[in-house]
Write an enzyme that holds these catalytic residues in place. Structure first.
Site, PDB file in Angstrom:
ATOM      1  N   LYS A  72       0.814  -1.223   0.000  1.00  0.00           N
ATOM      2  CA  LYS A  72       0.000   0.000   0.000  1.00  0.00           C
ATOM      3  C   LYS A  72       0.847   1.273   0.000  1.00  0.00           C
ATOM      4  CE  LYS A  72      -4.157  -1.970   2.077  1.00  0.00           C
ATOM      5  NZ  LYS A  72      -5.194  -1.843   3.122  1.00  0.00           N
ATOM      6  N   GLY A 137       0.660   1.534   7.551  1.00  0.00           N
ATOM      7  CA  GLY A 137      -0.159   1.910   6.404  1.00  0.00           C
ATOM      8  C   GLY A 137      -1.648   1.808   6.657  1.00  0.00           C
TER       9      GLY A 137
END
Length: 284
Positions: A72, A137
């Site tokens: 991500k 993240g």
């Protein structure tokens, strides 16, 4: 990988690991209910091969992909254009491959989390005190939407305090605009109690203990693990045993998928219906 009809537009979820992902089933049901001609598959890519995996998928005619762990934070670097959510979070979970060759990156995780908490669980976030456990993240992707949902106070608790401080600092301007309080702590220092506790770590998956003391839970507090299924069980059992209301991240998964589907197809699928179906099949 699955075969797909020639007339269908191709999408995927890309990650490592990815075999556990329920995104293909969710998007297949969205397609069925909306009549949108899409085919959606899993793509396992090497840990050092995300960029090449994206290039290969685009070359095969891929129209968009969801991005899961651990890529991500790498995804924004491949994009031509990043949404404000991605710029704030430094992470993307949705890529759209446009006809002109450009790539648009967005992050629908926070939208999915807020929709599941407020609509599906029926818990308002406006004016509430929230504890966000983790600063990676996953946490970065949801902090902005939690602030925009009107939380009064958000504490980011992370084992590495510097990461929590950095996440708070990157969101300080938004917190000021929203008139919200935002602070960073080490988990053991989280001594206040909260209306909503969100576990954005993989503590349950790793078999580790819950990283915060039970004193953070107000009676009847919502204790939410962003993981789902067996991976969330340890956290949910802990929350239940201390009088909190446990909830796993299946609804977040469905709602963030709905946001991605809307971005790709211009049609909002009936996410609440699909979530009910998935919950019923899990208990049948």
């Amino acid at each position: 990988m699955t075969s797909s009809p020639l007339s269908a537009d191709l999408y995927c979820v890309m990650g490592n690991p990815v075999a556990h992902s329920r995104s293909p089933a969710i998007h297949a049901r969205f397609a069925e209910l909306t009549g949108e001609p899409i085919a959606y598959e899993r793509r396992l890519v090497p840990l050092d091969g995300f960029a090449q995996g994206v290039r290969d998928f685009v070359a095969e005619g891929g129209r968009g992909c969801n991005v899961t762990v651990p890529f991500k934070t790498e995804a924004p670097g491949l994009a031509t254009v990043c949404s404000e959510r991605v710029q704030l979070a430094g992470a993307a979970n949705t890529l759209t491959f446009r006809a002109d060759g450009s790539i648009y990156a967005d992050n629908t995780d926070g939208l999915g989390l807020v929709a599941d908490i407020t609509h599906n669980a029926g818990v308002p976030l406006a004016g509430r005190d929230v504890l966000l456990v983790g600063a990676g993240g996953a946490a970065a992707g949801v902090l902005g939407p939690l602030l925009l949902a009107g939380a009064r106070h958000i504490t980011v608790a992370n084992r590495t305090l510097a990461k929590a401080l950095a996440l708070v600092q990157s969101h300080s301007a938004l917190a000021l605009l929203q008139k919200a309080e935002l602070e960073a702590l080490e988990p053991s220092a989280a001594t206040a109690n909260f209306d909503v506790i969100i576990n954005a770590t993989a503590s349950s998956l790793a078999g580790a203990g819950v990283p915060v003391p039970a004193t953070v839970l107000r009676p009847g507090a919502l204790a939410y693990d962003m993981m789902y299924g067996p991976a969330a069980q340890g956290f949910l059992d802990w929350a239940r045993s201390h009088g909190a209301v446990p909830r796993d991240g299946l609804g977040m998964l469905v709602e963030q998928a709905a946001e991605a589907f809307l971005l790709w197809r211009g049609v909002r699928p009936p996410s609440a219906q699909v979530l009910r179906e998935m919950q019923q099949s899990a208990t049948a």
